[in-house]
Design a protein around this motif. Structure first.
Motif, short mmCIF file in Angstrom:
data_model
loop_
_atom_site.label_atom_id
_atom_site.label_comp_id
_atom_site.label_asym_id
_atom_site.label_seq_id
_atom_site.Cartn_x
_atom_site.Cartn_y
_atom_site.Cartn_z
N ILE A 54 0.84 -1.20 0.00
CA ILE A 54 0.00 0.00 0.00
C ILE A 54 0.88 1.26 0.00
O ILE A 54 0.67 2.18 -0.78
N LEU A 55 1.90 1.27 0.87
CA LEU A 55 2.67 2.50 1.08
C LEU A 55 3.86 2.67 0.15
O LEU A 55 4.36 3.77 -0.02
N GLY A 56 4.29 1.56 -0.42
CA GLY A 56 5.51 1.66 -1.21
C GLY A 56 6.73 1.54 -0.31
O GLY A 56 6.61 1.46 0.92
N GLU A 57 7.94 1.58 -0.92
CA GLU A 57 9.12 1.23 -0.15
C GLU A 57 9.71 2.39 0.66
O GLU A 57 10.52 2.18 1.55
N ARG A 58 9.29 3.62 0.35
CA ARG A 58 9.95 4.74 1.01
C ARG A 58 9.15 5.30 2.18
O ARG A 58 9.33 6.42 2.60
N ALA A 59 8.24 4.50 2.72
CA ALA A 59 7.41 4.96 3.82
C ALA A 59 8.23 5.07 5.11
O ALA A 59 9.20 4.35 5.30
N THR A 60 7.81 5.96 5.98
CA THR A 60 8.48 6.10 7.28
C THR A 60 7.92 5.07 8.25
O THR A 60 6.85 4.52 8.03
N GLN A 61 8.65 4.86 9.35
CA GLN A 61 8.20 3.88 10.34
C GLN A 61 6.86 4.28 10.93
O GLN A 61 5.99 3.45 11.17
N ALA A 62 6.67 5.59 11.14
CA ALA A 62 5.41 6.06 11.72
C ALA A 62 4.23 5.73 10.81
O ALA A 62 3.19 5.25 11.25
N GLN A 63 4.43 5.97 9.50
CA GLN A 63 3.38 5.65 8.53
C GLN A 63 3.07 4.16 8.56
O GLN A 63 1.91 3.75 8.52
N ILE A 64 4.14 3.36 8.62
CA ILE A 64 3.95 1.91 8.63
C ILE A 64 3.13 1.49 9.82
O ILE A 64 2.14 0.76 9.69
N ASP A 65 3.50 2.00 11.01
CA ASP A 65 2.77 1.63 12.22
C ASP A 65 1.31 2.04 12.13
O ASP A 65 0.41 1.29 12.50
N GLU A 66 1.11 3.24 11.61
CA GLU A 66 -0.25 3.77 11.50
C GLU A 66 -1.12 2.87 10.60
O GLU A 66 -2.25 2.52 10.94
N THR A 67 -0.54 2.49 9.44
CA THR A 67 -1.28 1.64 8.51
C THR A 67 -1.55 0.27 9.11
O THR A 67 -2.62 -0.31 8.92
N ARG A 68 -0.55 -0.25 9.82
CA ARG A 68 -0.73 -1.55 10.47
C ARG A 68 -1.94 -1.53 11.40
O ARG A 68 -2.77 -2.45 11.39
N THR A 69 -2.02 -0.46 12.18
CA THR A 69 -3.15 -0.34 13.11
C THR A 69 -4.45 -0.20 12.34
O THR A 69 -5.46 -0.84 12.68
N ALA A 70 -4.41 0.60 11.28
CA ALA A 70 -5.63 0.81 10.50
C ALA A 70 -6.12 -0.49 9.88
O ALA A 70 -7.33 -0.75 9.79
N LEU A 71 -5.20 -1.31 9.43
CA LEU A 71 -5.58 -2.59 8.81
C LEU A 71 -5.88 -3.66 9.85
O LEU A 71 -6.33 -4.75 9.52
#
Lengths: 354, 276
Positions: A54-71
């Motif tokens: 979803i985010l692509g490879e250049r996402a930040t850790q914060a974005q990753i965590d946020e998406t993980r929670t959202a999913l």
């Protein structure tokens, strides 16, 4: 003395059937949940990270965590599965990563195309395959039998993409007898979108319901070639099986009884034997039908047919896992449904089935 | 009066390893009487019976110097002529009702089929005739049996249905091919006495095929003893116990008798020259 040993259950066949139908629905539900479990765990073992896709490879850790929670990926596995089953039972198969659309809506668009195609193909296969198999069985070794065998063998052994391309080349390219790839000509496609109320998603049905004879004819000219091609494959299988079932029945003693009674050969074959052949034939036709419904990927690709097989394949190539899983679940559900239906039919046709 | 006359009947099966002769020159005449054909498995008795109806399927073929039924040359008759004979003139009861009744058709439909298809009899009349036929074979609740499927019947009931079905058009000749072999011993006697009574009342010719010599002797006027496709002896039933042929004597001796000697039963003496 022997008069008492009629089975007492005999008169209430319909009630018994209804009871069995209830049991079958329960089995169906369990099987469906099993299917969900399999697809769910497959989605956990494939090496694609949904967050990354979803985010692509250049996402930040914060974005990753946020998406993980959202999913909901931070929750325990069993809870995720519970949510998955709950959603699936309510018709929510997730959102496609590629198109950001609900998977269920997309499938609702793609599946009718496959349904339409494989239904017509199965009807063609049955209408030709069953009589051909029966006639071949009544005269084994005859010229007709040899022809049926040869034509069937060709259906088995020739690659479907080659047959499809040749069909397009000859009947569309050279002769112009049929429509080209796709479900409609471009002009009719527009009309279909704006002037026809889509009740079922199957163009042939919808145009008839709307009284649009012109679009119906165009759709028919498009579907006839891929349907004939798939119908040929299904005919090859159905005729072979019919022949062998018929050969078996014609060797039975009740056939002799019918002949002893002075019944003409036509009645012996088309009534006495055929009624018995129907029993195993139901399973064969159901198998062949569900095989086509799974989506004939190659055929759908060659004929640019926007069906389920192509939907799943396209999704797979871009790692759109929700779409792949949704498609797989629908295919599995269809498979279960057809099997249940053929089971019920089987019991109706064969009085011995308990 | 001769009903059926057979001269030098041969049934040959063309197999991949060459022709196999199942029946090799059988001759007999039959009036409105009871003829028994006895022999062990593979002696050609069933094939002889089915030849009368011309129901030997390829790769089997029938040859005969003459085979006539009530003036009709069975060897020269067309398939249409044969079909007109099967049912109303000649009928056959087979060994096991489990296989000889169509498993997916109701008993009633099978009973009435001939009446509907051939005689164009209306629904009510056909039903009445079928019920009468079931009554004649001593089935007590015929209406219920009419609605049943064959697998819901016991062996004895099934065989009585079979007899009823074959006797509906009142044939002149009935071929009964081991009609009681698949039944329990207690039921056998019942079915036999029903068959006996019906054949006697209607004065039809009967060919009774069996491997049980004593049964046949009790039941028939005359007995043909077959061995390897040939008739080795023809004898009046009452003289059977004095039969001369060693094979016939062998068949008689190999059956145990109640109250008889409990030692080992003698085996059959199969001298090669009988088979010639």
């Amino acid at each position: 003395m022997a008069d008492t040993d009629l089975n007492d259950a005999a008169p209430s066949r319909v009630t018994r059937l209804a009871k069995q139908a209830g049991g079958t629905v329960f089995t169906l539900l369990i099987t469906f949940i099993g299917l969900l479990a399999v697809t769910f765990f497959i989605s956990r073992v494939v090496p694609t990270d949904p967050v990354m896709s979803i985010l692509g490879e250049r996402a930040t850790q914060a974005q990753i965590d946020e998406t993980r929670t959202a999913l909901g990926l931070d929750r325990p596995m069993w809870e995720q599965f519970g949510i998955y089953v709950w959603d699936a039972l309510h018709g929510d198969l997730g959102t496609s990563i590629r198109t950001k659309e609900p998977v269920i809506d997309e499938i609702a668009r793609y599946f009718p195309a496959t349904l339409e195609l494989s239904t017509i193909a199965t009807i063609i296969g049955m209408l030709i395959g069953v009589p051909a198999g029966i006639l071949a069985a009544t005269k084994p070794g005859s010229l007709f039998d040899q022809i049926v065998r040869l034509v069937g063998l060709m259906g088995y052994s020739m690659p479907v993409f080659w047959l499809g391309l040749m069909g397009l080349l000859i009947f569309y390219g050279q002769l112009g007898w049929v429509g080209g790839p796709g479900r409609l000509d471009a002009a009719y496609d527009m009309m279909m979108q704006f002037e026809v109320e889509p009740y079922t998603g199957m163009i042939l049905v919808d145009t008839l319901l709307n009284g649009r004879w012109d679009i119906f004819q165009n759709a028919l000219s498009h579907i006839i070639l891929p349907a004939a091609l798939l119908g040929y494959l299904s005919m090859a299988y159905i005729s072979r099986m019919t022949r062998s079932f018929m050969m078996n029945e014609l060797g039975q003693e009740y056939i002799t009884t019918a002949r002893v009674k002075g019944m003409p050969e036509g009645r012996v074959i088309w009534v006495h034997a055929l009624k018995n052949v129907m029993v195993p034939l139901i399973t064969v036709v159901a198998l062949s039908y569900s095989f086509l419904l799974e989506g004939a990927v190659l055929t759908e690709t060659i004929f640019a047919w926007p069906g389920l097989g192509r939907y799943i394949t396209d999704a797979l190539l871009v790692a759109d896992m929700p779409a792949v899983l949704g498609g797989t679940i629908v295919v599995g559900a269809v498979y279960i449904g057809i099997n249940m239906f053929s089971d019920l039919l089987y019991r109706l046709v064969d009085p011995r089935a308990k | 009066m001769t009903l059926l006359s057979v001269r030098n009947l041969r049934v040959t099966f063309d197999t991949e390893t060459g022709p196999v002769e199942a029946v090799r020159g059988v001759s007999f005449d039959l009036g409105r009487e009871r003829l028994g054909i006895v022999g062990e498995s593979g002696s050609g008795k069933t094939m002889t019976g089915r030849s009368m109806l011309r129901l030997i399927r390829p790769p089997g073929r029938i040859e005969a110097d003459a085979m006539t039924f009530d003036g009709t040359d069975l060897m020269a008759a067309t398939e249409t002529q044969m079909r007109a004979l099967r049912g109303p003139r000649m009928a056959m009861v087979m060994q096991d009702p489990k296989y000889s009744l169509n498993p997916v058709m109701k008993v009633g439909a099978q009973l009435m089929e001939g009446l509907h298809q051939r005689d164009r009899v209306g629904r009510t009349e056909a039903y009445a005739k079928a019920v009468a036929a079931l009554n004649a074979v001593q089935i007590r609740d015929p209406e219920r049996v009419m609605e049943a499927y064959p697998h819901e019947l016991s062996g004895g009931m099934g065989q009585r249905v079979m007899i009823a079905m074959m006797l509906i058009p009142n044939p002149d000749l009935l071929i009964a091919d081991e009609p009681t072999s698949a039944l329990d011993v207690t039921v056998q006697a019942e079915v036999l006495s029903i068959l006996d009574g019906l054949v006697r009342d209607r004065g039809m010719g009967l060919i009774f095929i069996s491997h049980d010599l004593r049964l046949v002797a009790r039941f028939c006027d005359r007995v043909l003893v077959m061995y390897k496709g040939r008739v080795v002896e023809e004898v009046a039933a009452r003289d059977l116990l004095n039969a001369r042929h060693p094979y016939t004597q062998g068949l008689l001796n190999c059956l145990p008798r109640i109250g008889g000697n409990r030692g080992p039963l003698p085996g059959l003496d199969r001298t090669a020259e009988w088979a010639r």
